[in-house]
Motif scaffolding. Sequence first.
Motif, PDB file in Angstrom:
ATOM      1  N   UNK A   1       0.827  -1.198   0.000  1.00 54.51           N
ATOM      2  CA  UNK A   1       0.000   0.000   0.000  1.00 54.51           C
ATOM      3  C   UNK A   1       0.863   1.251   0.000  1.00 54.51           C
ATOM      4  N   UNK A   2       0.411   2.252  -0.736  1.00 58.62           N
ATOM      5  CA  UNK A   2       1.076   3.547  -0.756  1.00 58.62           C
ATOM      6  C   UNK A   2       0.313   4.471   0.179  1.00 58.62           C
ATOM      7  N   UNK A   3       1.000   5.010   1.166  1.00 58.49           N
ATOM      8  CA  UNK A   3       0.367   5.872   2.155  1.00 58.49           C
ATOM      9  C   UNK A   3       1.147   7.166   2.284  1.00 58.49           C
ATOM     10  N   UNK A   4       0.763   7.959   3.261  1.00 56.75           N
ATOM     11  CA  UNK A   4       1.439   9.230   3.494  1.00 56.75           C
ATOM     12  C   UNK A   4       0.883  10.327   2.603  1.00 56.75           C
ATOM     13  N   UNK A   5       1.650  11.402   2.446  1.00 53.82           N
ATOM     14  CA  UNK A   5       1.179  12.557   1.692  1.00 53.82           C
ATOM     15  C   UNK A   5       1.208  12.338   0.190  1.00 53.82           C
ATOM     16  N   UNK A   6       1.673  11.164  -0.271  1.00 54.32           N
ATOM     17  CA  UNK A   6       1.646  10.873  -1.707  1.00 54.32           C
ATOM     18  C   UNK A   6       0.243  10.545  -2.192  1.00 54.32           C
TER      19      UNK A   6
ATOM     20  N   UNK B   1      -5.747  18.053  -3.898  1.00 61.49           N
ATOM     21  CA  UNK B   1      -4.363  18.491  -4.012  1.00 61.49           C
ATOM     22  C   UNK B   1      -3.711  17.903  -5.260  1.00 61.49           C
ATOM     23  N   UNK B   2      -3.141  18.763  -6.093  1.00 66.18           N
ATOM     24  CA  UNK B   2      -2.522  18.309  -7.339  1.00 66.18           C
ATOM     25  C   UNK B   2      -1.324  17.417  -7.042  1.00 66.18           C
ATOM     26  N   UNK B   3      -1.172  16.341  -7.837  1.00 67.65           N
ATOM     27  CA  UNK B   3      -0.032  15.448  -7.726  1.00 67.65           C
ATOM     28  C   UNK B   3      -0.241  14.265  -6.814  1.00 67.65           C
ATOM     29  N   UNK B   4      -1.314  14.259  -6.018  1.00 67.44           N
ATOM     30  CA  UNK B   4      -1.560  13.130  -5.125  1.00 67.44           C
ATOM     31  C   UNK B   4      -2.340  12.033  -5.845  1.00 67.44           C
ATOM     32  N   UNK B   5      -2.036  10.783  -5.501  1.00 69.53           N
ATOM     33  CA  UNK B   5      -2.768   9.655  -6.057  1.00 69.53           C
ATOM     34  C   UNK B   5      -4.086   9.487  -5.311  1.00 69.53           C
ATOM     35  N   UNK B   6      -5.127   9.120  -6.053  1.00 64.98           N
ATOM     36  CA  UNK B   6      -6.460   9.006  -5.473  1.00 64.98           C
ATOM     37  C   UNK B   6      -6.694   7.609  -4.918  1.00 64.98           C
TER      38      UNK B   6
END
Length: 393
Positions: free
Chosen positions: A202-207, A216-221
Amino acid sequence: MTALPSAADFTSPTATEGQFKTALNAQRDFLAGLLGVDGTAATALGQLGALMASAVARTTATTLTTTDRGRLFTCTGTWALTLPTVAVAGAGWTVAVANLGTGTITVTPSGGDLVDGAATVALAAGRAALLCATATGWVTLSFGGQVGQTIIPGGTVALPGLAFPGDTNTGLYQPGGDQLAFTTGGAVRLLLTETGAQLTGLLTGTAVTQSQLDTTAGRLMKVGDFGLGVVGGPPLPTDLDDTTLPSGIYRVNATTASGTWPAGVPAGIWAYLFVDRFNTTECRQVMRRVYNETHGWWERIHTSGGGWGAWRQIAPQALVGTCLLYDGVIAGAIIEKGASANGRYTRFMDGTQICTRSNSGVQATDTALTWAAAFIDNSYSVTLTATNDATRF
C-alpha cells in the motif's frame, strides 16, 4: 620472539667479552624476529604487520591468527573467514579482504565477538573491506570494486547487495539487467525497470489523497475518493448549491444537505448526486432518486451568467405532462394538454400542436382568433366547422 637486551648488557663496566657478545646476539635475534632476516623492506613491513604489505590467496575456509595482521586476503568461492578474538588480536589489529569471485565470503568473529553489531557479515562478490578490531568488537570499512564509481554486488532478494548491519534482508539489489529492486524483510517492495515502476504493498502518506474530497494536485487518489469504487459510503455534501463541489459521486438527503432540491425527491429520501464541474461557475448536476419503488433522474446546470437553472426530470419519460426539449434532447413528457378561455391545445414531442376553440354569436366581419397556446410561427392551417343556429350557420 627473543626479548630485547637491556642497555646495561652493553654498557656495564663489569661486562665481560662473552656477556657483550651474548647481548649482541640477543639484539640480532630480536631485530630478526621484528624485521625479518633478509633485510628487505617488504619483509620488514610484513613482519611489522603493515597494512597490505603482503597478499595471500584463499579458496577455502580460513581461520586467521595474530600473525596475519596487515595482510590482504584475496578470496574466491563461498566459505567462512574466521577472525581471532579481539582480546587476542588487540585493538587496531587489521586485515584486508577482497572477494574476487562470484560467491559470498562470510566474516565470522570468534568468542562471542560481533562484527558491525552482528554475528556475521556477508562480503558479497566484487566487494572488499578492512576488518578492524576495537576494544569491544570488530568493524568493517567496505569498498567498491572499481575506481571512479561505487560498484555493489547484485545480491538477491534475501541478501541484497546493499544492506544494513543487523538487517541484511533489507536494502537494494539487482534482479536482472537494467532492473533495480528495493526490498524489506526479504521481499520486493519496489521494482524499477526500463518500462516503469512496480509497487508492491500500500502507498500511504502525503503521496495519496488525505480525504474523500482532497483535490491536491499530484496526489494519487485512493479507492472511495469522490465516490469512486466505494460501496455504500460516497461523500456527503452539506449544500447542493455549492458550486465548488469537485467532480464525483455523492450521496445526499434533503434532511442533511441544504440547497434547491428537485420536486420529485422529498425529504428523507436518499439520492445519488453526480457532479460534472468545469470550474466554479460552470457545472452540471444529475440526481438519481434511490430507495424507493419509483426511481427518477433529474438534471440542472449552473452557468456563469445565469446561476443555477431549474431541476428538470430526464427519466423516466412521462407520457402526458409538459413537453420540453433541451439542446435537442427530449426533457419532458411526450404529450402536453391544456385549456384556457381561448380554447384547448394539445402538443406532441415531434413539434405538432393542435388548438381548438368555439366562438358563438354573429360574426359579421373578419375576426382575429387568439389560441390557447401560441404557435412558433404563422404557417399553421385552420379548419372551421360551423353549427346551425336557427336560420344562420
